[in-house]
Design a protein around this motif. Structure first.
Motif, short mmCIF file in Angstrom:
data_model
loop_
_atom_site.label_atom_id
_atom_site.label_comp_id
_atom_site.label_asym_id
_atom_site.label_seq_id
_atom_site.Cartn_x
_atom_site.Cartn_y
_atom_site.Cartn_z
N LEU A 151 0.83 -1.21 0.00
CA LEU A 151 0.00 0.00 0.00
C LEU A 151 0.86 1.26 0.00
CD1 LEU A 151 -3.02 -0.68 2.37
CD2 LEU A 151 -3.09 -0.03 -0.03
N VAL A 152 1.88 1.28 0.84
CA VAL A 152 2.77 2.44 0.90
C VAL A 152 3.43 2.65 -0.45
CG1 VAL A 152 4.91 3.34 1.90
CG2 VAL A 152 3.17 2.32 3.38
N TRP A 153 3.91 1.57 -1.06
CA TRP A 153 4.57 1.69 -2.37
C TRP A 153 3.60 2.21 -3.42
CZ3 TRP A 153 3.82 -0.98 -7.05
CH2 TRP A 153 4.77 -0.69 -8.03
N LEU A 154 2.39 1.64 -3.45
CA LEU A 154 1.41 2.06 -4.46
C LEU A 154 1.01 3.52 -4.28
CD1 LEU A 154 -0.93 -1.07 -4.52
CD2 LEU A 154 0.51 -0.26 -6.41
N LEU A 155 0.80 3.93 -3.04
CA LEU A 155 0.29 5.28 -2.79
C LEU A 155 1.38 6.35 -2.81
CD1 LEU A 155 -2.21 4.42 0.08
CD2 LEU A 155 -2.77 5.00 -2.29
N LYS A 156 2.59 5.95 -2.46
CA LYS A 156 3.64 6.98 -2.32
C LYS A 156 4.66 6.96 -3.44
CE LYS A 156 6.57 9.02 1.22
NZ LYS A 156 7.04 8.94 2.61
N TYR A 157 5.00 5.78 -3.95
CA TYR A 157 6.13 5.69 -4.87
C TYR A 157 5.75 5.29 -6.30
CZ TYR A 157 8.72 5.91 -0.52
OH TYR A 157 9.20 6.29 0.69
N ASP A 158 4.63 4.59 -6.48
CA ASP A 158 4.25 4.15 -7.81
C ASP A 158 3.59 5.30 -8.57
OD1 ASP A 158 3.65 2.60 -10.04
OD2 ASP A 158 1.71 2.01 -9.21
N LYS A 159 4.23 5.76 -9.62
CA LYS A 159 3.71 6.89 -10.40
C LYS A 159 3.05 6.43 -11.70
CE LYS A 159 5.71 9.57 -7.40
NZ LYS A 159 4.90 10.16 -6.33
N ASN A 160 3.01 5.11 -11.93
CA ASN A 160 2.54 4.61 -13.22
C ASN A 160 1.05 4.31 -13.27
OD1 ASN A 160 5.16 4.62 -14.31
ND2 ASN A 160 5.60 2.68 -13.30
N SER A 161 0.36 4.33 -12.12
CA SER A 161 -1.03 3.91 -12.11
C SER A 161 -1.87 4.89 -11.29
CB SER A 161 -1.16 2.51 -11.54
OG SER A 161 -2.50 2.09 -11.55
N PRO A 162 -2.14 6.09 -11.82
CA PRO A 162 -2.82 7.11 -11.03
C PRO A 162 -4.27 6.77 -10.68
CG PRO A 162 -2.61 7.80 -13.30
CD PRO A 162 -1.82 6.55 -13.18
N LEU A 163 -5.00 6.07 -11.55
CA LEU A 163 -6.42 5.78 -11.30
C LEU A 163 -6.74 4.35 -11.67
CD1 LEU A 163 -8.11 8.98 -12.76
CD2 LEU A 163 -7.86 8.41 -10.34
N LYS A 164 -7.90 3.87 -11.18
CA LYS A 164 -8.34 2.52 -11.51
C LYS A 164 -8.49 2.30 -13.01
CE LYS A 164 -9.79 -0.64 -9.80
NZ LYS A 164 -9.01 -1.87 -9.83
N THR A 165 -8.74 3.35 -13.76
CA THR A 165 -8.98 3.18 -15.19
C THR A 165 -7.70 2.99 -15.98
OG1 THR A 165 -9.01 5.58 -15.36
CG2 THR A 165 -11.13 4.46 -15.23
N ASN A 166 -6.55 3.25 -15.35
CA ASN A 166 -5.26 3.08 -16.02
C ASN A 166 -4.55 1.88 -15.42
OD1 ASN A 166 -5.71 5.45 -17.43
ND2 ASN A 166 -4.81 6.68 -15.80
N GLU A 167 -3.89 1.13 -16.24
CA GLU A 167 -3.21 -0.08 -15.78
C GLU A 167 -1.80 -0.12 -16.33
OE1 GLU A 167 -2.23 -3.52 -14.02
OE2 GLU A 167 -4.05 -2.39 -13.70
N THR A 168 -0.85 -0.50 -15.46
CA THR A 168 0.53 -0.61 -15.91
C THR A 168 0.74 -1.93 -16.61
OG1 THR A 168 1.15 -1.52 -13.76
CG2 THR A 168 1.33 0.88 -14.06
#
Length: 197
Positions: A180-197
């Motif tokens: 969760l910390v990584w997704l919310l703080k460090y992952d810049k590739n997936s801003p919204l549910k509609t976008n997928e890396t």
């Protein structure tokens, strides 16, 4: 079946998640989005499974005097465990009635539904891909860690109980919290549910 007594819910979840991940990767599908969609269904499945535990009388709790305690059936698994561990004795040569216990199966059912609800709310709020699934895992693991201390473990060694409880759930809480910390703080590739890396 005594041969399946050592199997745990998380073992099934890990193997199931691994199989799903392999299938998702083979079909080149968006992994995070599929795990998000599966999380609420997983919670519902666990809740249904715990209804089975209630009817079977397994996965029972330790004695308590709380108002919502349940009295297990005479001669059932919880009653037999109380006799075997000396929590109750005999009356006129017959086993004493069972002590009221924590309804841990119901606790687990509620925990699964709460974790599923967390995932659903996050999906509806269009959280970043992966966040609903990770939040589901964190919520379920944290609640099961608490429930662990109210559950009885017949025919288990102290080492087995340690690994099936504090170690397993503690590692799970740290793992999902880290995701969760990584997704919310460090992952810049997936801003919204509609976008997928």
């Amino acid at each position: 079946n005594a041969g399946f007594g050592a199997f745990t819910l998380y073992g099934g979840l890990i193997l199931g998640a691994g199989a799903i991940l392999l299938l998702i990767k083979a079909l080149r599908l968006p992994a995070r989005r599929y795990f998000d969609a599966i999380a609420p269904l997983c919670g519902l499945s666990i809740a249904v499974m715990r209804i089975g535990c209630i009817t079977a009388g397994c996965c029972f709790g330790i004695p308590t005097q709380l108002p919502w305690a349940i009295t297990p059936p005479y001669g059932g698994a919880a009653h037999s465990f109380q006799l075997a561990t000396g929590q109750i004795g005999t009356v006129f040569g017959l086993p004493a009635p069972p002590l009221p216990i924590h309804p841990t199966q119901a606790y687990e059912l509620i925990a699964a539904l709460l974790a599923a609800a967390v995932a659903v709310v996050l999906i509806k709020k269009r959280a970043k891909n992966g966040v609903p699934a990770a939040a589901f895992g964190l919520t379920l693991s944290a609640l099961r860690l608490v429930i662990f201390f109210f559950r009885a473990f017949p025919d288990e060694t102290e080492l087995s109980i340690l690994f099936r409880g504090p170690v397993l759930f503690g590692v799970s809480v740290v793992f999902f919290a880290g995701i969760l910390v990584w997704l919310l703080k460090y992952d810049k590739n997936s801003p919204l549910k509609t976008n997928e890396t």
